[in-house]
Write a protein that holds these residues in place. Structure first.
Motif, PDB file in Angstrom:
ATOM      1  N   ALA A 112       0.822  -1.211   0.000  1.00 47.20           N
ATOM      2  CA  ALA A 112       0.000   0.000   0.000  1.00 47.20           C
ATOM      3  C   ALA A 112       0.860   1.267   0.000  1.00 47.20           C
ATOM      4  O   ALA A 112       0.482   2.275  -0.596  1.00 47.20           O
ATOM      5  CB  ALA A 112      -0.936   0.008   1.207  1.00 47.20           C
ATOM      6  N   LEU A 113       2.017   1.206   0.642  1.00 40.69           N
ATOM      7  CA  LEU A 113       2.897   2.369   0.720  1.00 40.69           C
ATOM      8  C   LEU A 113       3.962   2.378  -0.371  1.00 40.69           C
ATOM      9  O   LEU A 113       4.804   3.276  -0.399  1.00 40.69           O
ATOM     10  CB  LEU A 113       3.536   2.443   2.110  1.00 40.69           C
ATOM     11  CG  LEU A 113       2.559   2.589   3.282  1.00 40.69           C
ATOM     12  CD1 LEU A 113       3.307   2.684   4.598  1.00 40.69           C
ATOM     13  CD2 LEU A 113       1.636   3.782   3.097  1.00 40.69           C
ATOM     14  N   GLY A 114       3.928   1.370  -1.248  1.00 40.38           N
ATOM     15  CA  GLY A 114       4.860   1.327  -2.364  1.00 40.38           C
ATOM     16  C   GLY A 114       6.307   1.113  -1.960  1.00 40.38           C
ATOM     17  O   GLY A 114       7.221   1.631  -2.613  1.00 40.38           O
ATOM     18  N   LEU A 115       6.524   0.336  -0.919  1.00 38.09           N
ATOM     19  CA  LEU A 115       7.883   0.076  -0.434  1.00 38.09           C
ATOM     20  C   LEU A 115       8.431  -1.206  -1.050  1.00 38.09           C
ATOM     21  O   LEU A 115       7.697  -2.188  -1.189  1.00 38.09           O
ATOM     22  CB  LEU A 115       7.884  -0.055   1.091  1.00 38.09           C
ATOM     23  CG  LEU A 115       7.352   1.152   1.868  1.00 38.09           C
ATOM     24  CD1 LEU A 115       7.241   0.823   3.351  1.00 38.09           C
ATOM     25  CD2 LEU A 115       8.230   2.362   1.635  1.00 38.09           C
ATOM     26  N   SER A 116       9.703  -1.207  -1.392  1.00 38.88           N
ATOM     27  CA  SER A 116      10.313  -2.405  -1.972  1.00 38.88           C
ATOM     28  C   SER A 116      10.571  -3.468  -0.911  1.00 38.88           C
ATOM     29  O   SER A 116      10.599  -4.656  -1.219  1.00 38.88           O
ATOM     30  CB  SER A 116      11.607  -2.054  -2.702  1.00 38.88           C
ATOM     31  OG  SER A 116      12.526  -1.457  -1.814  1.00 38.88           O
ATOM     32  N   SER A 117      10.764  -3.057   0.333  1.00 39.40           N
ATOM     33  CA  SER A 117      10.936  -4.002   1.438  1.00 39.40           C
ATOM     34  C   SER A 117      10.594  -3.296   2.747  1.00 39.40           C
ATOM     35  O   SER A 117      10.388  -2.087   2.772  1.00 39.40           O
ATOM     36  CB  SER A 117      12.369  -4.542   1.494  1.00 39.40           C
ATOM     37  OG  SER A 117      13.228  -3.623   2.116  1.00 39.40           O
TER      38      SER A 117
END
Length: 183
Positions: A112-117
């Motif tokens: 949802a937050l567009g984080l890769s990890s």
């Protein structure tokens, strides 16, 4: 840095009984202000919470949404923002992928937050399930002694988890984090 918080026992009072109404949802002293301080310091805050009361029909999605609206409004009044709330509505027997200690809720937040990890993120909880979910998702994990935290801390002595920091409550954790003190 992303801080992922469990809800019941970390942000709001929890004594093991289901919180089934907006009126029953009451923040712990200092928790809302602590979230505001985190946000003002540049941290992003999300919530990962098991809510099997929905599957058990103790309350419905409308009531859960109203509880979360109350939480968001209180945090906004302190200058903070909840970036995302992920919840598991399933019964423990459903064997879903989102119920903590599985890391599904944390991966939902990550997406949802567009984080890769989630490396470098911190999961804060009051139960072993919270800590295990955070570690499984690649987060650091911290225990607070509120809610079920004191019992959890006692059980961690018998069955330890690696690299778990322990704090009195969310405010204590935030004080520590913002001061740059090692845990």
């Amino acid at each position: 840095m992303l801080i992922i918080l469990d809800r019941d026992g970390v942000i709001n009072a929890y004594d093991g009984h289901y919180i089934c109404s907006v009126d029953e949802w009451q923040p712990l002293p200092g928790s809302i202000e602590a979230i505001g301080r985190l946000c003002k310091a540049g941290y992003k805050v999300a919530i990962a919470t098991n809510q099997s009361g929905i599957a058990r029909r103790y309350y419905d999605l409308g009531i859960l949404d109203a509880m979360h609206l109350k939480l968001k409004q209180l945090v906004e009044a302190e200058g903070g923002c909840i970036e995302f709330i992920a919840f598991c509505p399933h019964h423990p027997d459903d064997d879903c992928d989102c119920r903590k200690p599985k890391p599904g809720l944390l991966h939902t937040i990550q997406n949802a937050l567009g984080l890769s990890s989630l490396a470098g993120s911190l999961m804060v909880g009051d139960s072993r399930k919270d800590l295990e979910a955070g570690l499984a998702a690649g987060c650091q994990a911290s225990l607070v002694r509120t809610g079920n935290g004191k019992d959890t801390e006692h059980h961690l002595i018998k069955r330890p988890l690696e690299n778990i920091s322990v704090f009195e409550d969310l405010s204590d954790l935030v004080d520590n984090l913002l001061s740059g003190r090692p845990d």
